[in-house]
Design an enzyme around this catalytic site. Structure first.
Site, PDB file in Angstrom:
ATOM      1  N   LYS A  19    -156.251  70.765  -4.434  1.00 39.19           N
ATOM      2  CA  LYS A  19    -155.978  71.956  -3.634  1.00 39.19           C
ATOM      3  C   LYS A  19    -156.554  71.739  -2.253  1.00 39.19           C
ATOM      4  CE  LYS A  19    -154.534  76.136  -3.026  1.00 39.19           C
ATOM      5  NZ  LYS A  19    -153.777  75.558  -1.870  1.00 39.19           N
ATOM      6  N   GLN A  39    -163.311  69.223   0.908  1.00 35.69           N
ATOM      7  CA  GLN A  39    -162.625  70.194   0.065  1.00 35.69           C
ATOM      8  C   GLN A  39    -163.119  70.149  -1.386  1.00 35.69           C
ATOM      9  OE1 GLN A  39    -159.873  71.677   2.092  1.00 35.69           O
ATOM     10  NE2 GLN A  39    -160.181  73.369   0.675  1.00 35.69           N
ATOM     11  N   LYS A  69    -166.302  72.297  -1.394  1.00 37.39           N
ATOM     12  CA  LYS A  69    -165.949  73.671  -1.036  1.00 37.39           C
ATOM     13  C   LYS A  69    -165.283  74.366  -2.221  1.00 37.39           C
ATOM     14  CE  LYS A  69    -163.575  73.945   2.742  1.00 37.39           C
ATOM     15  NZ  LYS A  69    -162.556  74.109   3.814  1.00 37.39           N
ATOM     16  N   LYS A 107    -156.096  67.035   0.509  1.00 41.58           N
ATOM     17  CA  LYS A 107    -155.734  67.424   1.878  1.00 41.58           C
ATOM     18  C   LYS A 107    -154.550  66.587   2.326  1.00 41.58           C
ATOM     19  CE  LYS A 107    -157.177  70.222   5.168  1.00 41.58           C
ATOM     20  NZ  LYS A 107    -157.956  71.481   5.058  1.00 41.58           N
ATOM     21  N   GLY A 152    -151.965  75.982   4.250  1.00 43.86           N
ATOM     22  CA  GLY A 152    -152.042  75.818   5.700  1.00 43.86           C
ATOM     23  C   GLY A 152    -153.348  75.196   6.164  1.00 43.86           C
ATOM     24  N   ASP A 153    -153.344  74.767   7.396  1.00 48.35           N
ATOM     25  CA  ASP A 153    -154.544  74.303   8.119  1.00 48.35           C
ATOM     26  C   ASP A 153    -154.116  74.314   9.587  1.00 48.35           C
ATOM     27  OD1 ASP A 153    -157.356  72.990   7.520  1.00 48.35           O
ATOM     28  OD2 ASP A 153    -156.508  71.794   9.139  1.00 48.35           O
ATOM     29  N   THR A 171    -159.924  83.437   5.462  1.00 48.83           N
ATOM     30  CA  THR A 171    -160.947  82.494   5.936  1.00 48.83           C
ATOM     31  C   THR A 171    -161.873  83.180   6.945  1.00 48.83           C
ATOM     32  OG1 THR A 171    -159.309  80.745   5.650  1.00 48.83           O
ATOM     33  CG2 THR A 171    -161.322  80.176   6.832  1.00 48.83           C
ATOM     34  N   ASN A 207    -155.759  81.017  13.296  1.00 50.83           N
ATOM     35  CA  ASN A 207    -155.886  81.870  12.110  1.00 50.83           C
ATOM     36  C   ASN A 207    -157.338  82.228  11.801  1.00 50.83           C
ATOM     37  OD1 ASN A 207    -156.399  81.562   8.883  1.00 50.83           O
ATOM     38  ND2 ASN A 207    -154.678  82.899   9.336  1.00 50.83           N
ATOM     39  N   SER A 214    -156.538  81.392  -1.799  1.00 49.11           N
ATOM     40  CA  SER A 214    -155.422  80.554  -2.253  1.00 49.11           C
ATOM     41  C   SER A 214    -155.441  80.414  -3.775  1.00 49.11           C
ATOM     42  CB  SER A 214    -155.515  79.156  -1.626  1.00 49.11           C
ATOM     43  OG  SER A 214    -154.980  79.146  -0.329  1.00 49.11           O
TER      44      SER A 214
HETATM   45  P1  NDP Z   1    -154.885  77.116  13.847  1.00 49.55           P
HETATM   46  O1  NDP Z   1    -153.902  76.052  14.089  1.00 49.55           O
HETATM   47  O2  NDP Z   1    -154.409  78.476  13.471  1.00 49.55           O
HETATM   48  O3  NDP Z   1    -155.856  77.285  15.100  1.00 49.55           O
HETATM   49  C1  NDP Z   1    -156.604  76.222  15.561  1.00 49.55           C
HETATM   50  C2  NDP Z   1    -157.344  76.646  16.810  1.00 49.55           C
HETATM   51  O4  NDP Z   1    -158.253  75.621  17.179  1.00 49.55           O
HETATM   52  C3  NDP Z   1    -156.421  76.838  18.007  1.00 49.55           C
HETATM   53  O5  NDP Z   1    -156.982  77.781  18.869  1.00 49.55           O
HETATM   54  C4  NDP Z   1    -156.407  75.450  18.625  1.00 49.55           C
HETATM   55  O6  NDP Z   1    -156.074  75.427  20.007  1.00 49.55           O
HETATM   56  C5  NDP Z   1    -157.856  75.033  18.423  1.00 49.55           C
HETATM   57  N1  NDP Z   1    -157.917  73.564  18.299  1.00 49.55           N
HETATM   58  C6  NDP Z   1    -157.325  72.806  17.361  1.00 49.55           C
HETATM   59  N2  NDP Z   1    -157.555  71.505  17.581  1.00 49.55           N
HETATM   60  C7  NDP Z   1    -158.322  71.464  18.691  1.00 49.55           C
HETATM   61  C8  NDP Z   1    -158.902  70.412  19.398  1.00 49.55           C
HETATM   62  N3  NDP Z   1    -158.721  69.130  19.031  1.00 49.55           N
HETATM   63  N4  NDP Z   1    -159.642  70.717  20.489  1.00 49.55           N
HETATM   64  C9  NDP Z   1    -159.811  72.009  20.874  1.00 49.55           C
HETATM   65  N5  NDP Z   1    -159.278  73.059  20.239  1.00 49.55           N
HETATM   66  C10 NDP Z   1    -158.556  72.784  19.147  1.00 49.55           C
HETATM   67  O7  NDP Z   1    -155.862  76.538  12.707  1.00 49.55           O
HETATM   68  P2  NDP Z   1    -156.864  77.323  11.747  1.00 49.55           P
HETATM   69  O8  NDP Z   1    -157.434  78.506  12.441  1.00 49.55           O
HETATM   70  O9  NDP Z   1    -156.194  77.488  10.455  1.00 49.55           O
HETATM   71  O10 NDP Z   1    -158.005  76.227  11.538  1.00 49.55           O
HETATM   72  C11 NDP Z   1    -159.163  76.144  12.363  1.00 49.55           C
HETATM   73  C12 NDP Z   1    -160.242  75.365  11.639  1.00 49.55           C
HETATM   74  O11 NDP Z   1    -160.575  76.043  10.409  1.00 49.55           O
HETATM   75  C13 NDP Z   1    -159.875  73.940  11.227  1.00 49.55           C
HETATM   76  O12 NDP Z   1    -161.043  73.141  11.259  1.00 49.55           O
HETATM   77  C14 NDP Z   1    -159.426  74.114   9.774  1.00 49.55           C
HETATM   78  O13 NDP Z   1    -159.541  72.902   9.054  1.00 49.55           O
HETATM   79  C15 NDP Z   1    -160.438  75.153   9.316  1.00 49.55           C
HETATM   80  N6  NDP Z   1    -160.086  75.920   8.140  1.00 49.55           N
HETATM   81  C16 NDP Z   1    -158.914  76.610   8.050  1.00 49.55           C
HETATM   82  C17 NDP Z   1    -158.636  77.379   6.938  1.00 49.55           C
HETATM   83  C18 NDP Z   1    -157.420  78.217   6.830  1.00 49.55           C
HETATM   84  O14 NDP Z   1    -157.286  78.947   5.838  1.00 49.55           O
HETATM   85  N7  NDP Z   1    -156.516  78.202   7.796  1.00 49.55           N
HETATM   86  C19 NDP Z   1    -159.566  77.412   5.794  1.00 49.55           C
HETATM   87  C20 NDP Z   1    -160.802  76.726   6.016  1.00 49.55           C
HETATM   88  C21 NDP Z   1    -161.023  75.987   7.133  1.00 49.55           C
HETATM   89  P3  NDP Z   1    -154.598  74.936  20.413  1.00 49.55           P
HETATM   90  O15 NDP Z   1    -153.689  76.008  19.923  1.00 49.55           O
HETATM   91  O16 NDP Z   1    -154.658  74.822  21.897  1.00 49.55           O
HETATM   92  O17 NDP Z   1    -154.381  73.624  19.743  1.00 49.55           O
HETATM   93  O1  2IT Z   2    -159.784  73.797   4.823  1.00 52.01           O
HETATM   94  C1  2IT Z   2    -159.349  74.625   4.013  1.00 52.01           C
HETATM   95  O2  2IT Z   2    -160.055  75.059   3.102  1.00 52.01           O
HETATM   96  C2  2IT Z   2    -157.971  75.100   4.180  1.00 52.01           C
HETATM   97  N1  2IT Z   2    -157.306  74.696   5.127  1.00 52.01           N
HETATM   98  C3  2IT Z   2    -157.378  76.032   3.170  1.00 52.01           C
HETATM   99  C4  2IT Z   2    -156.925  75.297   1.942  1.00 52.01           C
HETATM  100  C5  2IT Z   2    -156.158  76.118   0.943  1.00 52.01           C
HETATM  101  O3  2IT Z   2    -155.710  75.489  -0.028  1.00 52.01           O
HETATM  102  O4  2IT Z   2    -156.013  77.322   1.090  1.00 52.01           O
END
Ligand code: NDP
Ligand code: 2IT
Length: 444
Positions: free
Chosen positions: A90, A111, A114, A126, A165-166, A209, A240, A376
């Site tokens: 997952k 992961q 976590k 992943k 998603g990620d 998240t 997100n 999830s």
């Molecule tokens: P999104 O794509 O929704 O948003 C990512 C954000 O981070 C955007 O504002 C983006 O800016 C910025 N960003 C991404 N890459 C870079 C970079 N290299 N340098 C600077 N800014 C950057 O992703 P999420 O919000 O889903 O994910 C954010 C983090 O949280 C990641 O590390 C992800 O692995 C982690 N995460 C996500 C989960 C989820 O459920 N979605 C769960 C647990 C962890 P821009 O749009 O300009 O690229």
């Molecule tokens: O980093 C993470 O935990 C995620 N991007 C969410 C993974 C999931 O299966 O919901």
């Protein structure tokens, strides 16, 4: 040489040019020294750590698609099925030009622990691709997602491996991928999470998240006798995780004064306007520089900078290694008392050590951002039972899970003589269930 040092050395030799993977493994293994010392003979005999750092399986594949000008584009897709001791693989799918095997392996490795911390039956995996959804038309995104899923569908399934998603993969991408999976397999099953509400998605998954990060951060502060209400917070990112972290922080009575994207950041002394942020990011998919058009009192800066602001709490919610030693020094000098990692591995190892050495409460990502994958797993349960739980029911379970994680990481840290060190606590608490299960299941 100690068992841990031997394994770490081998990881670096066997996986060259994967610095993020080395970093993630090092953080976990360093935390496990006491536990490993107490079980060294058995762990060595069973090669437990060698198995832990070696993915069970990994796929790398070609993703060809046609852009709007008729030109064929080729991306590289990945899925790493890291560890299935406690459940089906997952973990999310990252779509970002920086994606390579080392990035996906670091995320898959994180992961494992976590998912274990959530207390739910999910293994670690992943995936993703070096595709950049930014600036692409909906049709181009669909063409990519269909081609990506055409290959990925061979390896996944509701009881085998369930992606989500990620970065770069949101509701739109999950929709296109689900459609293609269903079409190819002729099976309507919960093979992805983060689905839309009309086709098996869970209420509160979008928020999970960010909300979970705040539930855990609030609880961590509370067990240290501190209230979150009235605190000033710096958030990075505007995707997100950041969006719903900001929303929940505001509901808890804190003031979030920053947000960022990959081109710049905003400072809003009156508190980030969530509706403006969502309009720019969720509706228009535009750059954050537009924020000042909607909020003329705010200031936009290009480049990095959110950690230079004087705040009580820092919540990095963008990407890995976005909070470095000099940022940690600036935050501590400005009186920062707590950090909660919404992103995966946003803080470098030396910055983490600096926070811990200066008494900052530090919630590591594998605990602090576990709310997303936890919901999830709740989505998987609802899909299996053909049920739809209410927002309140899912949110209530999320809160319980995040509070339990907070206490489990605190208890594990204390039990092994590192009270208050939640990095060690989370790694040990996550590891124990995996190690026990891998031992019970034999040499696989
Ligand atoms: P999104 O794509 O929704 O948003 C990512 C954000 O981070 C955007 O504002 C983006 O800016 C910025 N960003 C991404 N890459 C870079 C970079 N290299 N340098 C600077 N800014 C950057 O992703 P999420 O919000 O889903 O994910 C954010 C983090 O949280 C990641 O590390 C992800 O692995 C982690 N995460 C996500 C989960 C989820 O459920 N979605 C769960 C647990 C962890 P821009 O749009 O300009 O690229
Ligand atoms: O980093 C993470 O935990 C995620 N991007 C969410 C993974 C999931 O299966 O919901």
């Amino acid at each position: 040489m100690s068992y841990i040092d031997e394994v770490m050395e081998r990881v670096i030799v066997k996986n060259p040019a994967e610095p993020e993977f080395h970093q993630a493994v090092k953080e976990v293994l360093e935390s496990l020294r006491v536990v490993v010392a107490a079980n060294e003979e058995n762990f060595r005999r069973d090669a437990l750590l060698e198995r832990l750092v070696e993915p069970e399986r990994q796929f790398k594949f070609r993703v060809p698609w046609v852009d709007d000008s008729g030109q064929v584009q080729v991306n590289t897709g990945y899925r790493v099925q890291f560890n299935s001791a406690i459940g089906p693989y997952k973990g999310g799918l990252r779509l970002h030009p920086s994606v390579n095997l080392g990035i996906i392996k670091f995320l898959g490795f994180e992961q494992i622990f976590k998912n274990s911390l959530t207390g739910l039956p999910i293994g670690g995996g992943k995936g993703g691709a070096d595709f950049d959804p930014k600036g692409k038309s909906d049709r181009e995104v669909m063409a990519f997602c269909q081609s990506f899923m055409t290959e990925l569908s061979r390896y996944i399934g509701a009881d085998t491996d369930v992606p989500a998603g990620d970065i770069g993969t949101g509701a739109r991408e999950i929709g296109y991928m689900f459609g293609q999976y269903k079409r190819l397999k002729n099976v309507y099953e919960g093979v992805l999470t983060g689905k839309g509400l009309t086709y098996g998605g869970s209420l509160a998954r979008t928020e999970a998240t960010g909300y979970g990060l705040l539930y855990l951060t609030k609880e961590m502060l509370s067990i240290n006798g501190i209230e979150i209400a009235g605190k000033t917070i710096a958030v990075s990112g505007s995707g997100n995780v950041a969006t719903y972290a900001i929303q929940k922080a505001q509901e808890m009575g804190a003031k979030v004064v920053t947000a960022s994207d990959s081109t710049g950041w905003v400072y809003d002394s009156e508190g980030i306007d969530l509706l403006a942020l969502k309009e720019i990011k969720e509706v228009k998919r535009a750059r954050l520089s537009e924020y000042v058009n909607l909020r003329p009192n705010a200031v936009y800066h290009t480049g990095k900078g959110v950690w230079s602001v004087k705040v009580d709490i820092a919540l990095p919610c963008a990407t890995q290694n976005e909070l470095l030693l000099e940022d940690a020094k600036a935050l501590v000098a400005n009186g920062c008392i707590a950090v909660g990692e919404g992103a995966n591995m946003p803080t470098s190892l030396d910055a983490t050590e600096y926070f811990l050495a200066h008494g900052v409460l530090f919630a590591p990502g594998k605990a602090a951002n576990a709310g997303g994958v936890a919901v999830s797993a709740l989505e998987m349960s609802q899909n299996s039972g053909r049920l739809n739980w209410s927002f309140e029911e899912v949110d209530g379970k999320l809160k319980e899970i995040m509070v339990a994680i907070t206490h489990n990481m605190a208890a594990a840290a204390e039990k092994y003589g590192f009270a208050g060190n939640y990095v060690i606590g989370a790694n040990i608490a996550g590891f124990e269930k995996i190690a026990t299960t891998m031992t019970i299941q034999g040499v696989v």
